[in-house]
Enzyme design. Sequence first.
Site, PDB file in Angstrom:
ATOM      1  N   LYS A  36       4.741  -3.240  -0.710  1.00  0.00           N
ATOM      2  CA  LYS A  36       5.227  -4.048   0.422  1.00  0.00           C
ATOM      3  C   LYS A  36       4.046  -4.508   1.269  1.00  0.00           C
ATOM      4  CE  LYS A  36       6.116   0.245   2.991  1.00  0.00           C
ATOM      5  NZ  LYS A  36       7.159   1.240   3.315  1.00  0.00           N
ATOM      6  N   ARG A 134      17.515   5.648   9.810  1.00  0.00           N
ATOM      7  CA  ARG A 134      17.260   4.242   9.505  1.00  0.00           C
ATOM      8  C   ARG A 134      18.436   3.778   8.644  1.00  0.00           C
ATOM      9  NH1 ARG A 134      11.080   3.075   7.565  1.00  0.00           N
ATOM     10  NH2 ARG A 134      11.906   3.348   5.493  1.00  0.00           N
ATOM     11  N   HIS A 162      15.072   8.806   2.451  1.00  0.00           N
ATOM     12  CA  HIS A 162      13.690   8.738   2.933  1.00  0.00           C
ATOM     13  C   HIS A 162      13.471   9.854   3.941  1.00  0.00           C
ATOM     14  CE1 HIS A 162       9.856   6.817   3.318  1.00  0.00           C
ATOM     15  NE2 HIS A 162      10.027   6.425   4.561  1.00  0.00           N
ATOM     16  N   ARG A 218       7.841   7.362  -4.874  1.00  0.00           N
ATOM     17  CA  ARG A 218       7.523   6.066  -4.258  1.00  0.00           C
ATOM     18  C   ARG A 218       6.203   6.115  -3.480  1.00  0.00           C
ATOM     19  NH1 ARG A 218      12.860   7.083  -2.039  1.00  0.00           N
ATOM     20  NH2 ARG A 218      11.820   7.287  -0.020  1.00  0.00           N
ATOM     21  N   TYR A 262     -17.064 -12.589  26.333  1.00  0.00           N
ATOM     22  CA  TYR A 262     -16.076 -12.967  27.360  1.00  0.00           C
ATOM     23  C   TYR A 262     -15.983 -11.905  28.447  1.00  0.00           C
ATOM     24  CZ  TYR A 262     -13.980 -16.599  24.347  1.00  0.00           C
ATOM     25  OH  TYR A 262     -13.743 -17.706  23.594  1.00  0.00           O
ATOM     26  N   CYS A 309     -13.989 -11.291  19.909  1.00  0.00           N
ATOM     27  CA  CYS A 309     -13.425 -12.645  20.027  1.00  0.00           C
ATOM     28  C   CYS A 309     -12.472 -12.861  18.844  1.00  0.00           C
ATOM     29  CB  CYS A 309     -14.522 -13.694  19.968  1.00  0.00           C
ATOM     30  SG  CYS A 309     -15.904 -13.419  21.073  1.00  0.00           S
ATOM     31  N   ASP A 311     -12.819 -14.932  16.449  1.00  0.00           N
ATOM     32  CA  ASP A 311     -13.531 -15.228  15.207  1.00  0.00           C
ATOM     33  C   ASP A 311     -14.928 -14.629  15.102  1.00  0.00           C
ATOM     34  OD1 ASP A 311     -11.381 -17.235  14.735  1.00  0.00           O
ATOM     35  OD2 ASP A 311     -12.372 -18.175  16.454  1.00  0.00           O
TER      36      ASP A 311
HETATM   37  C1  LIG Z   1       6.847   2.485   2.862  1.00  0.00           C
HETATM   38  C2  LIG Z   1       7.764   3.376   2.130  1.00  0.00           C
HETATM   39  C3  LIG Z   1       7.270   4.291   1.177  1.00  0.00           C
HETATM   40  C4  LIG Z   1       5.797   4.546   0.964  1.00  0.00           C
HETATM   41  O1  LIG Z   1       5.318   5.322   2.030  1.00  0.00           O
HETATM   42  P1  LIG Z   1       3.844   5.947   2.018  1.00  0.00           P
HETATM   43  O2  LIG Z   1       3.814   6.855   3.176  1.00  0.00           O
HETATM   44  O3  LIG Z   1       2.912   4.796   2.171  1.00  0.00           O
HETATM   45  O4  LIG Z   1       3.684   6.626   0.710  1.00  0.00           O
HETATM   46  C5  LIG Z   1       8.199   4.991   0.427  1.00  0.00           C
HETATM   47  N1  LIG Z   1       9.522   4.831   0.615  1.00  0.00           N
HETATM   48  C6  LIG Z   1      10.025   3.987   1.540  1.00  0.00           C
HETATM   49  C7  LIG Z   1      11.497   3.871   1.701  1.00  0.00           C
HETATM   50  C8  LIG Z   1       9.165   3.254   2.346  1.00  0.00           C
HETATM   51  O5  LIG Z   1       9.665   2.440   3.282  1.00  0.00           O
END
Ligand SMILES: *Cc1c(COP(=O)(O)O)cnc(C)c1O
Length: 372
Positions: A36, A134, A162, A218, A262, A309, A311
């Site tokens: 992602k 979530r 998660h 994941r 600045y 800045c 850039d």
């Molecule tokens: C982003 C995400 C992950 C990966 O998380 P890390 O901490 O980068 O390993 C795994 N599962 C879900 C649902 C996520 O949103």
Amino acid sequence: MNIFRPVWAEVDLGALRRNLKRIQQYAGSEIMPIVKADAYGHGAVEVVRTLKEEGITRFGVAILEEALELRREFPDIALMVIGPTLSKYSEILVKEEIIPEIFQIEQAEALSAAALKLNKTARLHIKVDTGMGRTGFRENALENIQKIAKLPGLYLEGIYTHLATADSTDLSYAKQQLKIFDDLYEKLCAAGIKISIRHAANSAAIMQIPESHYELCRPGIILYGLLPMDHAGQEAGFEPVMSLKTRISQLKTIEKGESVGYGRTFIADRPIKVATLPIGYGDGLRRSLSNGGEVLLKGKKARIIGKICMDQIMVDVTEIEEIQEGDEAVLLGRNGDLFISADRIAEQCGTISYEILCGISKRVPRVMVESK
Ligand SMILES: *Cc1c(COP(=O)(O)O)cnc(C)c1O
């Protein structure tokens, strides 16, 4: 794209490959790399291409746009959106064979309708909220999943959750979440609903909670070589994949009492040598690093002076001998014996490495390299 300005992010695909192998030593289950936010800023297409060469066939993204970008390049990989997708885009999911997470009955009904209309089977993963707060089914999860299992045209391939505290030293809450997940799964099995892939582990859980590995993991941040928790040491065995580099535009001397940048927030208290670098917050270099951030030049550390800045930045290079315009400067990564990590920058900015990596903006070209 032509690169005219000497600012680039080096992405070491060799390190990426080795990080994957290291993850496979932690977990024996299938690996679904999380790519992602353009693979945490590393470039999703190149990252997927590389991991595919290593035998990976399934990838996770956060939004439908990201899935579609990858689908165009890779017609044959399994792609999953690990975040909400609006029901009205169900036909796109079905047509492009993108696996959504499902956490509402209406989503499942829309997906089922789209599958029937297109005369295809829609693969999906059920999302369960076991304590992250979530997306995910929470109350009535069992009844809802039973309803979904009866809808035509759907294939309930996976079920997942998660974890909120997999990076903690105290894993009791994470284990409580897994218990809720296991109980639900058992009840589903008892009700005759067999879902073949369970998943719960992000990077931290891959490293710390073997019982969360199930059939699929994941990993995100550890693929890119950063650690999800402070208490993990170097022996974790992951190598940072991204470096951020530039070259000096101009060198000059600033006299005592003169200012830089600045708002004149930096005033020289002695004559100093100042290098200007053509990179700024427009490239994702946090402005909070003004008068404090570090840059590596000629194997030595130099301090950012004045406000960053959009850039450009200025650094004090008084102590660095034999420095010249055009010399390479490292903002993230290795230079000689010194190293600036995304964790170090994150600490200075009051954030986490994740935000530093995916904050490197689109304007910075990603240059792929392959270390042995
Ligand atoms: C982003 C995400 C992950 C990966 O998380 P890390 O901490 O980068 O390993 C795994 N599962 C879900 C649902 C996520 O949103």
